[in-house]
Design a protein around this motif. Structure first.
Motif, mmCIF file in Angstrom:
data_model
loop_
_atom_site.group_PDB
_atom_site.id
_atom_site.type_symbol
_atom_site.label_atom_id
_atom_site.label_comp_id
_atom_site.label_asym_id
_atom_site.label_seq_id
_atom_site.Cartn_x
_atom_site.Cartn_y
_atom_site.Cartn_z
ATOM 1 N N LEU A 93 -0.107 -3.048 15.305
ATOM 2 C CA LEU A 93 -0.507 -4.006 14.285
ATOM 3 C C LEU A 93 -1.985 -3.873 13.924
ATOM 4 O O LEU A 93 -2.815 -3.633 14.798
ATOM 5 N N PRO A 94 -2.347 -4.062 12.657
ATOM 6 C CA PRO A 94 -3.767 -4.083 12.292
ATOM 7 C C PRO A 94 -4.568 -5.114 13.080
ATOM 8 O O PRO A 94 -5.744 -4.907 13.370
ATOM 9 N N ALA A 95 -3.928 -6.251 13.439
ATOM 10 C CA ALA A 95 -4.619 -7.276 14.226
ATOM 11 C C ALA A 95 -4.835 -6.851 15.669
ATOM 12 O O ALA A 95 -5.596 -7.503 16.400
ATOM 13 N N ARG A 96 -4.158 -5.793 16.103
ATOM 14 C CA ARG A 96 -4.260 -5.237 17.459
ATOM 15 C C ARG A 96 -3.842 -6.230 18.550
ATOM 16 O O ARG A 96 -4.280 -6.117 19.696
ATOM 17 N N ARG A 97 -3.015 -7.167 18.215
ATOM 18 C CA ARG A 97 -2.443 -8.075 19.205
ATOM 19 C C ARG A 97 -1.222 -8.742 18.596
ATOM 20 O O ARG A 97 -1.043 -8.737 17.366
ATOM 21 N N THR A 112 5.989 -21.338 -1.859
ATOM 22 C CA THR A 112 5.237 -20.164 -1.400
ATOM 23 C C THR A 112 5.630 -19.785 0.023
ATOM 24 O O THR A 112 5.991 -20.635 0.825
ATOM 25 N N VAL A 113 5.551 -18.491 0.321
ATOM 26 C CA VAL A 113 5.707 -17.985 1.683
ATOM 27 C C VAL A 113 4.352 -17.484 2.158
ATOM 28 O O VAL A 113 3.768 -16.584 1.550
ATOM 29 N N LEU A 114 3.824 -18.078 3.215
ATOM 30 C CA LEU A 114 2.562 -17.622 3.800
ATOM 31 C C LEU A 114 2.861 -16.746 5.016
ATOM 32 O O LEU A 114 3.586 -17.166 5.915
ATOM 33 N N HIS A 115 2.334 -15.549 5.010
ATOM 34 C CA HIS A 115 2.609 -14.571 6.061
ATOM 35 C C HIS A 115 1.533 -14.639 7.140
ATOM 36 O O HIS A 115 0.341 -14.513 6.857
ATOM 37 N N VAL A 116 1.976 -14.854 8.373
ATOM 38 C CA VAL A 116 1.070 -14.894 9.519
ATOM 39 C C VAL A 116 1.605 -13.877 10.516
ATOM 40 O O VAL A 116 2.239 -14.220 11.515
ATOM 41 N N ASP A 117 1.386 -12.613 10.212
ATOM 42 C CA ASP A 117 2.090 -11.552 10.937
ATOM 43 C C ASP A 117 1.171 -10.465 11.490
ATOM 44 O O ASP A 117 1.661 -9.418 11.930
ATOM 45 N N GLY A 118 -0.134 -10.675 11.453
ATOM 46 C CA GLY A 118 -1.046 -9.671 11.996
ATOM 47 C C GLY A 118 -1.024 -8.367 11.231
ATOM 48 O O GLY A 118 -1.474 -7.345 11.738
ATOM 49 N N GLY A 119 -0.503 -8.387 9.982
ATOM 50 C CA GLY A 119 -0.410 -7.174 9.176
ATOM 51 C C GLY A 119 0.883 -6.396 9.377
ATOM 52 O O GLY A 119 1.003 -5.247 8.952
ATOM 53 N N HIS A 120 1.877 -7.044 9.988
ATOM 54 C CA HIS A 120 3.135 -6.354 10.327
ATOM 55 C C HIS A 120 3.801 -5.755 9.094
ATOM 56 O O HIS A 120 4.398 -4.668 9.160
ATOM 57 N N ARG A 121 3.720 -6.428 7.953
ATOM 58 C CA ARG A 121 4.385 -5.899 6.749
ATOM 59 C C ARG A 121 3.723 -4.625 6.242
ATOM 60 O O ARG A 121 4.284 -3.923 5.403
ATOM 61 N N LEU A 122 2.563 -4.300 6.751
ATOM 62 C CA LEU A 122 1.808 -3.140 6.272
ATOM 63 C C LEU A 122 2.065 -1.889 7.088
ATOM 64 O O LEU A 122 1.604 -0.797 6.698
ATOM 65 N N VAL A 123 2.748 -2.041 8.220
ATOM 66 C CA VAL A 123 2.903 -0.869 9.103
ATOM 67 C C VAL A 123 4.382 -0.576 9.343
ATOM 68 O O VAL A 123 5.252 -1.380 9.036
#
Length: 244
Positions: free
Chosen positions: A206-210, A233-244
């Motif tokens: 993950l980009p958040a590294r955790r 609205t959908v707010l994503h709190v995923d540490g960047g998971h959708r990007l990897v």
């Protein structure tokens, strides 16, 4: 601090699933901001434990099953009008498995608790005009796993429901928060023999590294309750998971 009405009373928030995990973290955050909080769940012992852990504050616990329409109706007969409803309910037992052998009878709890339960809350909740309904969806709607068709489908459907309810229930605000991998008891339900290895690998990826913490979700939910111009609205709190 939370807004107060003309009576000076703190806003009231009902948290379904507030006895553990993300729900308990949300309840804790809202208590800290001065809300009156009602936690709801099926397990009375878990609710009692949560009350002890959450400590002082305007806190009530009520046992109820949101998959049962009569129980949902009785719940709001009991609590009356509230300002906000948040649901983290998700019965994951039997929800993972390959489609070719999927046991729909065993796995229907996820559908009933997460999607139909949210619909029953929307039907019966007595919300103030400036109130809100917030549901927890999940990363599986965007990054499905093999054997996770049920979970992916229900999370995606829940987000569609949010958009529809935002229009139908207006001016009540309806939103979803979509977590990534968060460290809760959810992982005990996964049919993985290498669970710890998978969790470590995802944290490194993950980009958040955790991985996420329940508190990461709670702070976003609390902000939604205060944001009177956010709905559908959908707010994503995923540490960047959708990007990897």
């Amino acid at each position: 601090m939370t807004d107060k009405g003309f009576t000076g009373q703190a806003e009231r928030a009902l948290v379904v699933g507030g006895g553990s995990g993300m729900g308990q973290a949300i309840a804790d955050a809202l208590l800290g901001e001065g809300y009156e909080v009602i936690i709801v769940g099926r397990n009375e012992q878990r609710l009692a434990d949560a009350v002890r852990e959450l400590g002082d504050g305007k806190l009530t616990a009520i046992a109820a099953d949101i998959t049962d329409e009569q129980e949902v109706a009785r719940l709001f007969d009991t609590v009356g009008t509230v300002d906000h409803v948040i649901t983290t309910a998700a019965d994951l037992d039997g929800s993972y498995g390959p489609m070719a052998t999927f046991d729909f009878e065993h796995g229907s709890g996820f559908l009933e608790s997460k999607l139909l339960g949210a619909m029953l809350l929307a039907k019966h909740a007595r919300l103030t005009e400036n109130g809100s309904l917030t549901v927890i969806s999940g990363i599986a709607a965007y990054r499905p796993a093999v054997g996770g068709a049920m979970v992916a489908a229900i999370n995606a459907a829940l987000e569609g429901l949010v958009r529809a309810l935002a229009v139908e229930l207006a001016p009540i605000r309806v939103n979803a928060v979509s977590p990534g991998w968060v460290m809760t008891g959810i992982w005990d339900h996964m049919p993985w023999e290498d669970k710890d290895e998978r969790l470590r690998a995802m944290a490194e990826k993950l980009p958040a590294r955790r991985l996420g913490r329940p508190e990461d979700i709670a702070v976003v939910v609390a902000s939604l309750l205060r944001s009177h111009f956010v709905t559908g609205t959908v707010l994503h709190v995923d540490g960047g998971h959708r990007l990897v």
